[in-house]
Motif scaffolding. Structure first.
Motif, mmCIF file in Angstrom:
data_model
loop_
_atom_site.group_PDB
_atom_site.id
_atom_site.type_symbol
_atom_site.label_atom_id
_atom_site.label_comp_id
_atom_site.label_asym_id
_atom_site.label_seq_id
_atom_site.Cartn_x
_atom_site.Cartn_y
_atom_site.Cartn_z
ATOM 1 N N LEU A 11 40.690 51.854 39.536
ATOM 2 C CA LEU A 11 40.500 52.036 38.089
ATOM 3 C C LEU A 11 41.678 51.401 37.350
ATOM 4 N N ASP A 12 41.726 50.065 37.378
ATOM 5 C CA ASP A 12 42.818 49.351 36.709
ATOM 6 C C ASP A 12 42.428 49.096 35.258
ATOM 7 N N VAL A 13 42.477 50.150 34.483
ATOM 8 C CA VAL A 13 42.122 50.072 33.062
ATOM 9 C C VAL A 13 43.230 50.761 32.267
ATOM 10 N N TYR A 33 38.429 57.111 44.070
ATOM 11 C CA TYR A 33 39.003 56.201 43.073
ATOM 12 C C TYR A 33 40.497 56.021 43.300
ATOM 13 N N LYS A 34 40.963 54.803 43.003
ATOM 14 C CA LYS A 34 42.397 54.534 43.070
ATOM 15 C C LYS A 34 42.967 54.505 41.660
ATOM 16 N N VAL A 35 43.992 55.309 41.462
ATOM 17 C CA VAL A 35 44.740 55.290 40.207
ATOM 18 C C VAL A 35 46.062 54.594 40.500
ATOM 19 N N LEU A 115 54.722 43.725 50.520
ATOM 20 C CA LEU A 115 53.794 43.433 49.421
ATOM 21 C C LEU A 115 53.092 42.113 49.719
ATOM 22 N N THR A 116 51.794 42.070 49.490
ATOM 23 C CA THR A 116 51.057 40.848 49.847
ATOM 24 C C THR A 116 51.408 39.683 48.922
ATOM 25 N N SER A 117 52.126 39.971 47.846
ATOM 26 C CA SER A 117 52.581 38.873 46.975
ATOM 27 C C SER A 117 53.837 38.202 47.546
ATOM 28 N N VAL A 176 39.643 42.414 48.729
ATOM 29 C CA VAL A 176 38.282 42.311 49.255
ATOM 30 C C VAL A 176 37.353 41.834 48.141
ATOM 31 N N ARG A 177 36.554 40.834 48.447
ATOM 32 C CA ARG A 177 35.621 40.248 47.471
ATOM 33 C C ARG A 177 34.379 39.765 48.194
ATOM 34 N N SER A 178 33.230 39.992 47.608
ATOM 35 C CA SER A 178 32.018 39.370 48.149
ATOM 36 C C SER A 178 32.087 37.879 47.867
ATOM 37 N N ASP A 185 43.070 36.819 40.925
ATOM 38 C CA ASP A 185 44.390 36.298 41.275
ATOM 39 C C ASP A 185 44.746 36.572 42.737
ATOM 40 N N GLN A 186 43.810 37.121 43.499
ATOM 41 C CA GLN A 186 44.068 37.372 44.915
ATOM 42 C C GLN A 186 43.927 36.050 45.665
ATOM 43 N N LYS A 187 44.943 35.735 46.485
ATOM 44 C CA LYS A 187 44.872 34.459 47.208
ATOM 45 C C LYS A 187 44.221 34.620 48.562
ATOM 46 N N ILE A 205 38.355 48.051 46.033
ATOM 47 C CA ILE A 205 37.761 46.978 45.231
ATOM 48 C C ILE A 205 37.937 47.335 43.759
ATOM 49 N N GLY A 206 38.459 46.373 43.015
ATOM 50 C CA GLY A 206 38.669 46.592 41.595
ATOM 51 C C GLY A 206 37.703 45.789 40.771
ATOM 52 N N ARG A 207 38.176 44.616 40.329
ATOM 53 C CA ARG A 207 37.455 43.860 39.303
ATOM 54 C C ARG A 207 36.037 43.466 39.665
ATOM 55 N N GLN A 208 35.762 43.262 40.957
ATOM 56 C CA GLN A 208 34.379 42.885 41.295
ATOM 57 C C GLN A 208 33.397 43.942 40.783
HETATM 58 O O1 C5P Z 1 40.630 43.776 41.182
HETATM 59 P P1 C5P Z 1 41.015 43.754 42.610
HETATM 60 O O2 C5P Z 1 39.873 44.052 43.568
HETATM 61 O O3 C5P Z 1 41.787 42.519 43.006
HETATM 62 O O4 C5P Z 1 42.010 44.988 42.731
HETATM 63 C C1 C5P Z 1 42.740 45.220 43.841
HETATM 64 C C2 C5P Z 1 43.546 46.483 43.668
HETATM 65 O O5 C5P Z 1 44.320 46.680 44.835
HETATM 66 C C3 C5P Z 1 44.530 46.467 42.509
HETATM 67 O O6 C5P Z 1 44.637 47.801 42.034
HETATM 68 C C4 C5P Z 1 45.826 46.053 43.138
HETATM 69 O O7 C5P Z 1 46.949 46.581 42.477
HETATM 70 C C5 C5P Z 1 45.703 46.656 44.517
HETATM 71 N N1 C5P Z 1 46.486 46.019 45.579
HETATM 72 C C6 C5P Z 1 46.335 44.694 45.937
HETATM 73 N N2 C5P Z 1 47.054 44.159 46.954
HETATM 74 C C7 C5P Z 1 47.915 44.916 47.600
HETATM 75 C C8 C5P Z 1 48.073 46.267 47.270
HETATM 76 C C9 C5P Z 1 47.330 46.773 46.244
HETATM 77 O O8 C5P Z 1 45.532 43.984 45.359
HETATM 78 N N3 C5P Z 1 48.590 44.426 48.615
#
Ligand code: C5P
Length: 231
Positions: A11-13, A33-35, A115-117, A176-178, A185-187, A205-208
């Motif tokens: 719930l990224d709102v 749900y994830k907060v 962190l995956t970033s 995760v994305r279909s 912005d996930q690579k 799963i968020g934005r999907q």
């Molecule tokens: O919208 P999306 O599906 O990309 O959202 C992914 C969610 O998972 C976001 O809340 C993001 O902060 C979280 N997250 C992530 N990668 C991580 C850890 C958490 O995308 N390594």
């Protein structure tokens, strides 16, 4: 260990009202749900308590990282609310403090390894002269030794994490994305079916879903995709 519905919707709102309206629109197709930091910064624990009061499970993604006493006490407060999952950073002192703080409560702790970033350059800047995956493996193993229940990881790293953390560890994978959805912005992403096949127990799963024209239909489609992959 994997539940029949492994979806956790992020719930990224920016407001509790928006989050709760979204949860209502999903009905009983989602109950976990994830907060994360954005919603927590806007509403604190009130939105968490409301989600729990409506019969949902909550993953509080606060990625705690502080001195042990602070982590222990914050974890104890969170444990008392009925939250199911809480994230902490994967350093031994932090993880041990969180385990102490949750005591005998049913709160399950998840470690963030790297962190995956972060890439190897970011690790080198922190003084870690190793490959990202080696630090992921080490921290996943240490997490279990500290009494942590599971690991948050990329679905692409899930096989390595599973080998390091063991069969009982709870693996929760964002990224995760279909195929039909944009990567955002996930690579490094995998499909829901690929994440399950890689050993994930829960998919974040968020934005999907949250930005879909029809979020409930999007959830139904994702669950079908998972069911087809399981048969
Ligand atoms: O919208 P999306 O599906 O990309 O959202 C992914 C969610 O998972 C976001 O809340 C993001 O902060 C979280 N997250 C992530 N990668 C991580 C850890 C958490 O995308 N390594």
């Amino acid at each position: 260990m994997t539940e029949s519905n492994p979806l956790i919707i992020a719930l990224d709102v920016e407001s509790g009202a928006e989050a709760l309206a979204l949860a209502s629109s999903l009905g009983d197709s989602v109950s976990f749900y994830k907060v994360g930091m954005e919603l927590y910064a806007a509403e604190g624990m009130s939105v968490v308590r409301e989600l729990l009061a409506r019969g949902n499970q909550v993953f509080l993604d606060l990625k705690l990282y502080d001195i042990p006493e602070t982590v222990k006490r914050a974890t104890a407060r969170i444990a008392s609310t009925g939250v199911r999952f809480l994230t902490v950073h994967g350093s031994d002192a932090v993880m041990r403090a969180a385990v102490e703080g949750r005591g005998a409560s049913p709160l399950q702790l998840l470690a963030v390894t790297v962190l995956t970033s972060f890439d190897q350059h970011d690790l080198a800047q922190l003084g870690y002269p190793c490959a990202v995956i080696d630090l992921v493996r080490l921290r996943a193993k240490n997490a279990r030794a500290c009494g942590i229940d599971g690991i948050v990881c990329s679905p692409l790293d899930a096989p390595v994490v599973r080998a390091a953390a063991g069969p009982e560890a709870i693996l929760v994978t964002p990224g995760v994305r279909s195929h039909t959805a944009g990567k955002g912005d996930q690579k490094r992403v995998a499909t829901p079916a690929e994440a399950i096949a890689a050993g994930a127990n829960y998919l974040v799963i968020g934005r999907q879903v949250t930005r879909a024209a029809d979020p409930k239909a999007e959830v139904a489609r994702i669950l079908e995709e998972i069911a087809a992959a399981r048969t």
